[in-house]
Design an enzyme around this catalytic site. Structure first.
Site, PDB file in Angstrom:
ATOM      1  N   ASP A  67       0.790  -1.192   0.056  1.00  0.00           N
ATOM      2  CA  ASP A  67      -0.220  -0.166   0.034  1.00  0.00           C
ATOM      3  C   ASP A  67       0.974   1.239  -0.065  1.00  0.00           C
ATOM      4  O   ASP A  67       2.013   1.247   0.096  1.00  0.00           O
ATOM      5  CB  ASP A  67      -0.871  -0.186   1.184  1.00  0.00           C
ATOM      6  CG  ASP A  67      -0.363  -0.346   2.446  1.00  0.00           C
ATOM      7  OD1 ASP A  67       0.860  -0.450   2.607  1.00  0.00           O
ATOM      8  OD2 ASP A  67      -1.198  -0.808   3.330  1.00  0.00           O
ATOM      9  N   ASN A 136      -7.432  -2.647  14.082  1.00  0.00           N
ATOM     10  CA  ASN A 136      -8.802  -2.867  13.950  1.00  0.00           C
ATOM     11  C   ASN A 136      -8.835  -3.947  12.945  1.00  0.00           C
ATOM     12  O   ASN A 136      -9.874  -4.350  12.521  1.00  0.00           O
ATOM     13  CB  ASN A 136      -9.420  -1.653  13.204  1.00  0.00           C
ATOM     14  CG  ASN A 136      -8.683  -1.379  11.906  1.00  0.00           C
ATOM     15  OD1 ASN A 136      -7.703  -2.067  11.502  1.00  0.00           O
ATOM     16  ND2 ASN A 136      -9.090  -0.238  11.237  1.00  0.00           N
ATOM     17  N   HIS A 138      -7.176  -4.601   9.933  1.00  0.00           N
ATOM     18  CA  HIS A 138      -6.858  -4.392   8.567  1.00  0.00           C
ATOM     19  C   HIS A 138      -5.460  -5.151   8.216  1.00  0.00           C
ATOM     20  O   HIS A 138      -4.562  -5.213   9.100  1.00  0.00           O
ATOM     21  CB  HIS A 138      -6.864  -2.778   8.362  1.00  0.00           C
ATOM     22  CG  HIS A 138      -5.743  -1.886   8.810  1.00  0.00           C
ATOM     23  ND1 HIS A 138      -5.858  -0.683   8.882  1.00  0.00           N
ATOM     24  CD2 HIS A 138      -4.445  -2.502   9.065  1.00  0.00           C
ATOM     25  CE1 HIS A 138      -4.364  -0.214   9.300  1.00  0.00           C
ATOM     26  NE2 HIS A 138      -3.649  -1.211   9.400  1.00  0.00           N
ATOM     27  N   GLU A 143      -9.515  -1.790   5.246  1.00  0.00           N
ATOM     28  CA  GLU A 143     -10.121  -1.398   6.380  1.00  0.00           C
ATOM     29  C   GLU A 143     -11.484  -2.396   6.760  1.00  0.00           C
ATOM     30  O   GLU A 143     -12.111  -2.962   5.708  1.00  0.00           O
ATOM     31  CB  GLU A 143     -10.656  -0.142   6.300  1.00  0.00           C
ATOM     32  CG  GLU A 143      -9.476   1.024   6.237  1.00  0.00           C
ATOM     33  CD  GLU A 143      -8.420   1.050   7.476  1.00  0.00           C
ATOM     34  OE1 GLU A 143      -8.368   0.270   8.506  1.00  0.00           O
ATOM     35  OE2 GLU A 143      -7.826   2.283   7.696  1.00  0.00           O
TER      36      GLU A 143
HETATM   37  P1  PGA Z   1       2.262  -1.506  12.513  1.00  0.00           P
HETATM   38  O1  PGA Z   1       0.949  -1.273  11.752  1.00  0.00           O
HETATM   39  O2  PGA Z   1       3.235  -2.692  12.244  1.00  0.00           O
HETATM   40  O3  PGA Z   1       2.894  -0.134  12.866  1.00  0.00           O
HETATM   41  O4  PGA Z   1       1.546  -1.912  14.005  1.00  0.00           O
HETATM   42  C1  PGA Z   1       0.567  -2.697  11.089  1.00  0.00           C
HETATM   43  C2  PGA Z   1      -0.650  -2.348  10.338  1.00  0.00           C
HETATM   44  O5  PGA Z   1      -1.072  -1.248  10.409  1.00  0.00           O
HETATM   45  O6  PGA Z   1      -0.825  -3.016   9.397  1.00  0.00           O
END
Ligand code: PGA
Length: 248
Positions: A67, A136, A138, A143
């Protein structure tokens, strides 16, 4: 789905790097799907270390990142292209032309999505997709939603993601509201998936995603349906997983 629980972040990172390296060694012209965020930083460090010692090479590897934010230039320190260059690509022997991060341009975003999916197909598909998991649930920037997405697409970031990612910007208002992400369909097509999570803050979502119902409101739960997933956790992130009782 295979779970590997490690003692701490360092062990999680080394275990993840070991798995990535085993796929790289077993697959000529390997195609890796890569993730950003805090979680895989230690894994990238371990991979860079092994390239520096001569034990590993990215010379024949192609990469596709999950992404990118819309409207954040690749040269900006907040962009995921910048992150990947800084933590991996500039430090290893990868051919930059074989590294792909979705376009951050808001213009012709739909065309860019179609082109990204086509480029993945042309490369022969993804051998190993590395994933973190959002608070959450994702994966990539897919999302919570009412349905699972298919291909690369533009998303509106959820409030919880904007808050979580604001630590990387000057203030919450600077966090882009839109991003471009591979879809759930792209992720599910990868031949193998590696999920990483560490810290107590991820324990609840790890348990919900991997032992709860498969629902698009918890996007990572779809991975329960993938035939080849390894989840590498530290003890804190694994703390809400209930061990399965084996009868004698
Ligand atoms: P993080 O993010 O590794 O910074 O916890 C994970 C994500 O949002 O996929």
């Amino acid at each position: 789905m295979q779970f590997v629980v490690t003692q701490n972040y360092e062990e999680m990172s080394k275990e993840a790097a070991r798995l990535v390296e085993s796929v790289m060694c077993a697959t000529p012209f390997c195609v890796l799907g890569l993730a950003t965020g805090s979680t895989p930083l230690g894994m990238y460090e371990a991979l860079v270390h092994d390239v520096c010692t001569g034990a590993l090479s990215f010379a024949n590897v192609t990469t596709f990142n999950l992404d990118e934010y819309c409207g954040v230039a690749p040269t900006s320190a907040q962009s995921y292209r910048y992150y990947m260059n800084e933590h991996l690509f500039d430090l290893v022997d990868v051919d930059m032309a074989r590294t792909h991060v979705p376009s951050s341009s808001c213009d012709a975003a739909e065309d860019a999505c179609v082109a990204y999916d086509a480029a993945i197909e042309r490369a022969g598909g993804i051998d190993l997709q590395v994933l973190g998991i959002g608070n959450n649930g994702h994966i990539g920037f897919n999302e919570p939603s009412d349905s699972f997405s298919v291909g690369t697409h533009v998303v509106k970031l959820s409030e919880s993601t904007i808050q979580a990612n604001s630590r990387l910007f000057n203030c919450v208002d600077d966090v882009p509201r839109r991003a471009i992400t591979m879809g759930i369909g792209n992720i599910m097509k990868a031949r193998q998936v590696l999920v990483l999570a560490n810290g107590a803050g991820k324990a609840g979502i790890v348990a919900r995603a991997f032992t709860g119902r498969v629902i698009p409101q918890v996007p990572a739960s779809v991975l329960q349906l993938h035939p080849c997933v390894t989840v590498v956790l530290d003890t804190e992130a694994a703390s809400e997983l209930v061990p399965v009782k084996v009868d004698d």
